[in-house]
Scaffold this motif. Structure first.
Motif, short mmCIF file in Angstrom:
data_model
loop_
_atom_site.label_atom_id
_atom_site.label_comp_id
_atom_site.label_asym_id
_atom_site.label_seq_id
_atom_site.Cartn_x
_atom_site.Cartn_y
_atom_site.Cartn_z
N LYS A 116 1.00 -1.08 -0.29
CA LYS A 116 0.06 0.13 -0.37
C LYS A 116 0.98 0.93 0.39
N PHE A 117 1.82 1.29 0.97
CA PHE A 117 2.43 2.55 0.81
C PHE A 117 3.38 2.81 -0.84
N PHE A 118 4.01 1.69 -1.46
CA PHE A 118 4.45 2.15 -2.83
C PHE A 118 2.91 3.05 -3.29
N ASN A 119 2.10 2.65 -3.05
CA ASN A 119 1.14 2.96 -4.11
C ASN A 119 0.65 4.82 -3.59
N GLN A 120 0.41 4.40 -2.33
CA GLN A 120 -0.74 5.72 -1.36
C GLN A 120 1.40 6.53 -2.24
N TRP A 121 2.30 6.39 -2.21
CA TRP A 121 3.40 7.60 -1.94
C TRP A 121 2.77 7.89 -3.99
N TYR A 122 2.90 7.09 -4.46
CA TYR A 122 2.96 7.82 -5.33
C TYR A 122 1.94 8.38 -7.09
N GLU A 123 0.95 7.65 -5.68
CA GLU A 123 -0.29 8.84 -5.96
C GLU A 123 -0.41 10.23 -5.67
N ASN A 124 0.84 10.61 -4.89
CA ASN A 124 1.26 11.31 -4.14
C ASN A 124 0.13 12.43 -3.64
N LYS A 125 -1.38 11.54 -2.69
CA LYS A 125 -2.44 12.85 -2.03
C LYS A 125 -1.63 14.08 -1.71
N GLU A 126 -2.74 14.89 -1.27
CA GLU A 126 -2.42 15.91 -0.23
C GLU A 126 -1.93 15.44 0.73
N GLU A 127 -3.29 14.55 1.34
CA GLU A 127 -3.28 14.48 2.91
C GLU A 127 -2.15 13.07 2.61
N PHE A 128 -1.51 12.13 2.45
CA PHE A 128 -0.27 11.55 2.24
C PHE A 128 1.09 12.49 2.78
N LYS A 129 1.03 11.41 3.92
CA LYS A 129 3.07 11.87 4.65
C LYS A 129 3.66 10.84 4.59
N VAL A 130 4.93 10.85 4.28
CA VAL A 130 5.92 10.34 5.23
C VAL A 130 5.88 10.22 6.38
N VAL A 131 5.74 9.38 7.68
CA VAL A 131 6.50 9.20 8.79
C VAL A 131 7.71 8.36 8.86
N VAL A 132 8.66 8.87 9.47
CA VAL A 132 10.05 8.04 9.12
C VAL A 132 9.71 7.09 10.41
N GLY A 133 8.97 7.48 11.82
CA GLY A 133 8.65 6.54 12.58
C GLY A 133 8.43 5.08 12.52
N ASN A 134 7.00 5.35 11.44
CA ASN A 134 6.10 5.39 11.13
C ASN A 134 7.04 3.44 10.38
N LEU A 135 7.80 4.49 9.20
CA LEU A 135 8.86 3.41 8.31
C LEU A 135 9.52 2.58 9.42
N ARG A 136 10.09 3.54 10.16
CA ARG A 136 11.60 2.46 11.02
C ARG A 136 11.05 1.16 11.64
N GLN A 137 9.43 1.46 11.69
CA GLN A 137 8.43 -0.03 12.89
C GLN A 137 8.46 -1.26 11.68
N ASN A 138 8.23 0.08 10.36
CA ASN A 138 7.78 -1.96 9.31
C ASN A 138 9.59 -1.92 8.96
N VAL A 139 9.99 -1.32 9.10
CA VAL A 139 11.52 -2.37 8.72
C VAL A 139 11.48 -3.10 9.54
N LYS A 140 11.04 -3.26 10.71
CA LYS A 140 11.68 -4.04 11.95
C LYS A 140 10.96 -5.22 12.34
N ASN A 141 9.95 -5.14 11.83
CA ASN A 141 8.19 -5.66 11.74
C ASN A 141 8.68 -7.09 11.02
N SER A 142 9.55 -6.11 9.49
CA SER A 142 9.52 -7.46 8.80
C SER A 142 10.87 -8.39 9.06
N SER A 143 10.34 -9.27 8.22
CA SER A 143 11.07 -10.62 8.74
C SER A 143 12.78 -10.68 7.59
N ILE A 144 12.93 -9.22 6.65
CA ILE A 144 13.60 -9.59 5.64
C ILE A 144 14.86 -9.42 6.85
#
Length: 243
Positions: A116-144
């Motif tokens: 969902k993140f890439f699609n939202q980022w690409y759509e670039n709607k005004e209400e979309f925000k890149v929240v660094v804290g959320n991105l970091r948490q997503n990475v921590k929760n990933s098994s990669i």
């Protein structure tokens, strides 16, 4: 100062990107090894860029693969600018760009682990925000990534944030190497240049680790880049930024 006197001071002055020539001279003397390491990382970023370009389909300018390559180029520019800034003693400004580079890495990773993140980022709607804290948490929760990878990234990112945030430590840091305070302790210049090199190394190791998981058939290609990083780059341990 009146306008006429100001005009007299700047009359005939030619543009130069060098604002602190004495500082640049100190930097060239004490950070020779840093510059060599920076160049190695810079050239390796081209290898990473060539690899990412191979994953983009001809004519494509809208996929996450396309934008991953653009971000890699942007990150290389950030680190190049950081190195130029630190070479003249603009420590906080250099570190700010360095931290932006690692935040861009988080964006790249989230393109792949959160559909969902890439699609939202690409759509670039005004209400979309890149929240660094959320991105970091997503990475921590990933098994990669391994736990050690996350801890290493957090330590480097935390060290950079301690400098960038407009808090007491950051303002004091600015005064540790600044001509306005007649304080030109070259040890501090070297120390924070080490941190920029460490951050650049962190980016290239982490992006290669990530790409190995995305493209498992290409592990050997990516391992060659990582091997060069480990063999040729002299990385200093994290410094204590609280002092």
């Amino acid at each position: 100062m009146d306008a006429n006197k100001m005009d007299e001071r700047i009359e005939g002055v030619q543009f130069s990107p060098i604002f602190r020539e004495d500082t640049l001279g100190d930097f060239k003397d004490i950070c020779k090894d840093n510059y060599k390491d920076f160049l190695k990382l810079f050239f390796l970023s081209k290898d990473i860029n060539d690899y990412l370009e191979s994953k983009r389909k001809e004519g494509d300018n809208s996929s996450k693969e396309y934008f991953t390559r653009l971000f890699n180029i942007r990150i290389r520019d950030h680190f190049s600018s950081s190195f130029i800034l630190i070479s003249q003693g603009f420590i906080v400004d250099a570190i700010s760009l360095t931290r932006s580079s690692l935040e861009d890495l988080l964006v790249i990773i989230n393109f792949y682990i959160n559909k969902k993140f890439f699609n939202q980022w690409y759509e670039n709607k005004e209400e979309f925000k890149v929240v660094v804290g959320n991105l970091r948490q997503n990475v921590k929760n990933s098994s990669i990534f391994e736990k050690e990878d996350g801890e290493f990234f957090d330590n480097v990112y935390g060290a950079l944030s301690n400098i960038v945030h407009p808090k007491l430590n950051s303002v004091r840091l600015m005064s540790t190497y600044h001509p306005s305070f007649n304080n030109l302790d070259a040890i501090n210049l070297k120390k924070y240049t080490d941190l920029i090199i460490l951050s650049y190394y962190t980016y290239e190791i982490q992006i290669c680790n990530f790409l190995e998981n995305i493209y498992p058939d290409d592990k050997e290609k990516l391992k060659l880049i990582k091997q060069t990083l480990n063999d040729d780059i002299s990385i200093k341990s994290l410094i204590n930024l609280e002092k």
